[in-house]
Design a protein around this motif. Structure first.
Motif, PDB file in Angstrom:
ATOM      1  N   SER A 121       0.799  -1.226   0.000  1.00 57.55           N
ATOM      2  CA  SER A 121       0.000   0.000   0.000  1.00 57.55           C
ATOM      3  C   SER A 121       0.831   1.275   0.000  1.00 57.55           C
ATOM      4  N   VAL A 122       2.159   1.173   0.043  1.00 47.94           N
ATOM      5  CA  VAL A 122       3.007   2.360   0.190  1.00 47.94           C
ATOM      6  C   VAL A 122       3.189   3.160  -1.096  1.00 47.94           C
ATOM      7  N   PRO A 123       3.491   2.539  -2.253  1.00 45.81           N
ATOM      8  CA  PRO A 123       3.741   3.349  -3.453  1.00 45.81           C
ATOM      9  C   PRO A 123       2.572   4.268  -3.782  1.00 45.81           C
ATOM     10  N   ARG A 124       2.902   5.520  -4.130  1.00 45.93           N
ATOM     11  CA  ARG A 124       1.855   6.486  -4.484  1.00 45.93           C
ATOM     12  C   ARG A 124       1.241   6.063  -5.817  1.00 45.93           C
ATOM     13  N   PRO A 125      -0.064   5.839  -5.840  1.00 41.41           N
ATOM     14  CA  PRO A 125      -0.673   5.329  -7.075  1.00 41.41           C
ATOM     15  C   PRO A 125      -0.703   6.375  -8.186  1.00 41.41           C
ATOM     16  N   ASN A 126      -0.267   5.964  -9.359  1.00 41.37           N
ATOM     17  CA  ASN A 126      -0.458   6.724 -10.590  1.00 41.37           C
ATOM     18  C   ASN A 126      -0.677   5.691 -11.688  1.00 41.37           C
ATOM     19  N   ASP A 127      -0.901   6.139 -12.897  1.00 34.62           N
ATOM     20  CA  ASP A 127      -1.248   5.199 -13.962  1.00 34.62           C
ATOM     21  C   ASP A 127      -0.155   4.151 -14.162  1.00 34.62           C
ATOM     22  N   TRP A 128       1.108   4.591 -14.122  1.00 33.88           N
ATOM     23  CA  TRP A 128       2.203   3.644 -14.346  1.00 33.88           C
ATOM     24  C   TRP A 128       2.294   2.622 -13.214  1.00 33.88           C
ATOM     25  N   VAL A 129       2.210   3.079 -11.981  1.00 40.33           N
ATOM     26  CA  VAL A 129       2.268   2.172 -10.828  1.00 40.33           C
ATOM     27  C   VAL A 129       1.135   1.166 -10.879  1.00 40.33           C
ATOM     28  N   LEU A 130      -0.071   1.634 -11.128  1.00 47.95           N
ATOM     29  CA  LEU A 130      -1.227   0.732 -11.173  1.00 47.95           C
ATOM     30  C   LEU A 130      -1.075  -0.291 -12.293  1.00 47.95           C
ATOM     31  N   GLU A 131      -0.520   0.134 -13.419  1.00 49.99           N
ATOM     32  CA  GLU A 131      -0.306  -0.792 -14.541  1.00 49.99           C
ATOM     33  C   GLU A 131       0.696  -1.876 -14.179  1.00 49.99           C
ATOM     34  N   GLN A 132       1.790  -1.497 -13.519  1.00 51.04           N
ATOM     35  CA  GLN A 132       2.814  -2.482 -13.166  1.00 51.04           C
ATOM     36  C   GLN A 132       2.279  -3.467 -12.123  1.00 51.04           C
ATOM     37  N   LEU A 133       1.580  -2.952 -11.112  1.00 55.84           N
ATOM     38  CA  LEU A 133       1.030  -3.839 -10.088  1.00 55.84           C
ATOM     39  C   LEU A 133       0.018  -4.806 -10.697  1.00 55.84           C
ATOM     40  N   TYR A 134      -0.790  -4.299 -11.615  1.00 58.50           N
ATOM     41  CA  TYR A 134      -1.758  -5.173 -12.274  1.00 58.50           C
ATOM     42  C   TYR A 134      -1.048  -6.259 -13.079  1.00 58.50           C
ATOM     43  N   THR A 135      -0.004  -5.888 -13.809  1.00 56.96           N
ATOM     44  CA  THR A 135       0.734  -6.876 -14.610  1.00 56.96           C
ATOM     45  C   THR A 135       1.301  -7.975 -13.729  1.00 56.96           C
ATOM     46  N   ILE A 136       1.940  -7.587 -12.626  1.00 56.16           N
ATOM     47  CA  ILE A 136       2.554  -8.563 -11.730  1.00 56.16           C
ATOM     48  C   ILE A 136       1.507  -9.494 -11.132  1.00 56.16           C
ATOM     49  N   VAL A 137       0.461  -8.906 -10.558  1.00 53.41           N
ATOM     50  CA  VAL A 137      -0.547  -9.717  -9.884  1.00 53.41           C
ATOM     51  C   VAL A 137      -1.339 -10.549 -10.883  1.00 53.41           C
ATOM     52  N   ASN A 138      -1.685  -9.964 -12.022  1.00 50.80           N
ATOM     53  CA  ASN A 138      -2.490 -10.698 -12.992  1.00 50.80           C
ATOM     54  C   ASN A 138      -1.743 -11.893 -13.557  1.00 50.80           C
ATOM     55  N   ARG A 139      -0.449 -11.740 -13.799  1.00 54.45           N
ATOM     56  CA  ARG A 139       0.326 -12.873 -14.326  1.00 54.45           C
ATOM     57  C   ARG A 139       0.351 -14.010 -13.316  1.00 54.45           C
ATOM     58  N   ARG A 140       0.526 -13.678 -12.053  1.00 53.10           N
ATOM     59  CA  ARG A 140       0.529 -14.737 -11.040  1.00 53.10           C
ATOM     60  C   ARG A 140      -0.871 -15.337 -10.887  1.00 53.10           C
ATOM     61  N   TYR A 141      -1.870 -14.521 -11.003  1.00 55.87           N
ATOM     62  CA  TYR A 141      -3.250 -15.000 -10.956  1.00 55.87           C
ATOM     63  C   TYR A 141      -3.515 -15.989 -12.093  1.00 55.87           C
ATOM     64  N   GLU A 142      -3.074 -15.647 -13.297  1.00 57.75           N
ATOM     65  CA  GLU A 142      -3.310 -16.517 -14.455  1.00 57.75           C
ATOM     66  C   GLU A 142      -2.554 -17.837 -14.336  1.00 57.75           C
ATOM     67  N   TYR A 143      -1.358 -17.801 -13.745  1.00 57.76           N
ATOM     68  CA  TYR A 143      -0.548 -19.005 -13.593  1.00 57.76           C
ATOM     69  C   TYR A 143      -0.830 -19.737 -12.274  1.00 57.76           C
ATOM     70  N   ASN A 144      -1.796 -19.245 -11.510  1.00 58.43           N
ATOM     71  CA  ASN A 144      -2.149 -19.841 -10.215  1.00 58.43           C
ATOM     72  C   ASN A 144      -0.924 -19.935  -9.301  1.00 58.43           C
ATOM     73  N   LYS A 145      -0.196 -18.817  -9.192  1.00 55.65           N
ATOM     74  CA  LYS A 145       1.011 -18.746  -8.386  1.00 55.65           C
ATOM     75  C   LYS A 145       0.739 -18.017  -7.074  1.00 55.65           C
ATOM     76  N   ALA A 146       1.325 -18.512  -6.005  1.00 55.65           N
ATOM     77  CA  ALA A 146       1.056 -17.986  -4.666  1.00 55.65           C
ATOM     78  C   ALA A 146       1.747 -16.650  -4.433  1.00 55.65           C
ATOM     79  N   ILE A 147       1.098 -15.819  -3.613  1.00 54.96           N
ATOM     80  CA  ILE A 147       1.661 -14.541  -3.233  1.00 54.96           C
ATOM     81  C   ILE A 147       1.384 -14.302  -1.746  1.00 54.96           C
ATOM     82  N   VAL A 148       2.375 -13.771  -1.056  1.00 53.91           N
ATOM     83  CA  VAL A 148       2.231 -13.342   0.332  1.00 53.91           C
ATOM     84  C   VAL A 148       2.601 -11.866   0.367  1.00 53.91           C
ATOM     85  N   PHE A 149       1.748 -11.037   0.974  1.00 52.51           N
ATOM     86  CA  PHE A 149       2.057  -9.614   0.988  1.00 52.51           C
ATOM     87  C   PHE A 149       1.565  -8.955   2.266  1.00 52.51           C
TER      88      PHE A 149
END
Length: 244
Positions: A168-196
């Motif tokens: 929750s720390v990074p200040r959200p902007n379009d680029w940040v939101l895009e990168q976070l979505y890419t990271i999480v979505n790829r793991r979601y699609e591959y059914n990969k675990a995440i701890v945060f």
């Protein structure tokens, strides 16, 4: 060469192949897939990151700080212990954890314990502070940058367990939101675990849905499906008490 120190009971070569004397041809040993996995994990750690700083290594519930966290936050610590007792099955099934609450309550230590136990089980682990990861991605766009953008994205996509601190720390902007979505979505699609982990300022009401304001609605929806309800840790900053 995959792993010269791997002790294969079938006597295959360093690349995981056996030789059939009758057909005069090589064929993959049953261990080759495991050796390829180990090589990929070693390459990821060499290229893009560490597992844990010294402060968060060799953690045990029999000693501080975990014993103190368990005393103060029994429900969250108990869930973590149950999760790690079946760490390989949980991670391979794509199940993760979300530790949410006030700063200094033990979220990071518990998350590193999960990462530690995953590594003990032979799983690959990549730990990153979320802000650092985003900064590394920015730097990777430069010519001749190491690691490359592809190496970073491949690592966060394919590592068995991705551990992200302070989502929750990074200040959200379009680029940040895009990168976070890419990271999480790829793991979601591959059914990969995440701890945060994510923080709520002391004195404010804990509202898990407020994370959506920091990561975006699409990313938040996927995270919730991947980790379920957050583990809550509330109270005063333990680090400040220790330093008092």
């Amino acid at each position: 060469m995959l792993d010269p120190d791997f002790d294969c009971p079938h006597g295959c070569d360093a690349n995981g192949f056996l030789f059939d004397e009758v057909t005069r041809s090589a064929y993959p040993c049953s261990c080759r897939e495991e050796r390829l996995r180990r090589r990929m994990h070693a390459d990821m750690e060499d290229n893009v990151g560490r597992y844990a700083p010294s402060r968060f290594q060799n953690l045990s519930f029999d000693a501080l700080p975990l014993s103190g966290i368990a005393e103060n936050h029994g429900a969250a610590a108990g869930t973590v212990r149950r999760f790690t007792s079946g760490i390989e099955a949980n991670v391979r099934a794509g199940r993760g954890l979300w530790l949410l609450g006030n700063k200094g309550t033990g979220k990071t230590t518990l998350a590193y314990y999960v990462a530690q136990q995953a590594r003990v089980a032979g799983l690959s682990v990549l730990t990153r502070n979320t802000t650092d990861l985003l900064n590394e991605l920015r730097e990777s766009y430069k010519p001749d940058a190491q690691p490359t953008t592809r190496e970073i994205i491949n690592a966060v996509t394919h590592v068995d367990l991705l551990h992200l601190e302070d989502v929750s720390v990074p200040r959200p902007n379009d680029w940040v939101l895009e990168q976070l979505y890419t990271i999480v979505n790829r793991r979601y699609e591959y059914n990969k675990a995440i701890v945060f982990t994510s923080d709520t300022p002391f004195g404010e009401k804990i509202n898990p849905e407020s994370l959506s304001d920091h990561v975006g609605g699409r990313t938040f929806s996927r995270l919730v499906q991947m980790v379920g309800e957050p583990l809550l840790l509330t109270g005063t900053d333990y680090r400040m008490q220790v330093g008092a």
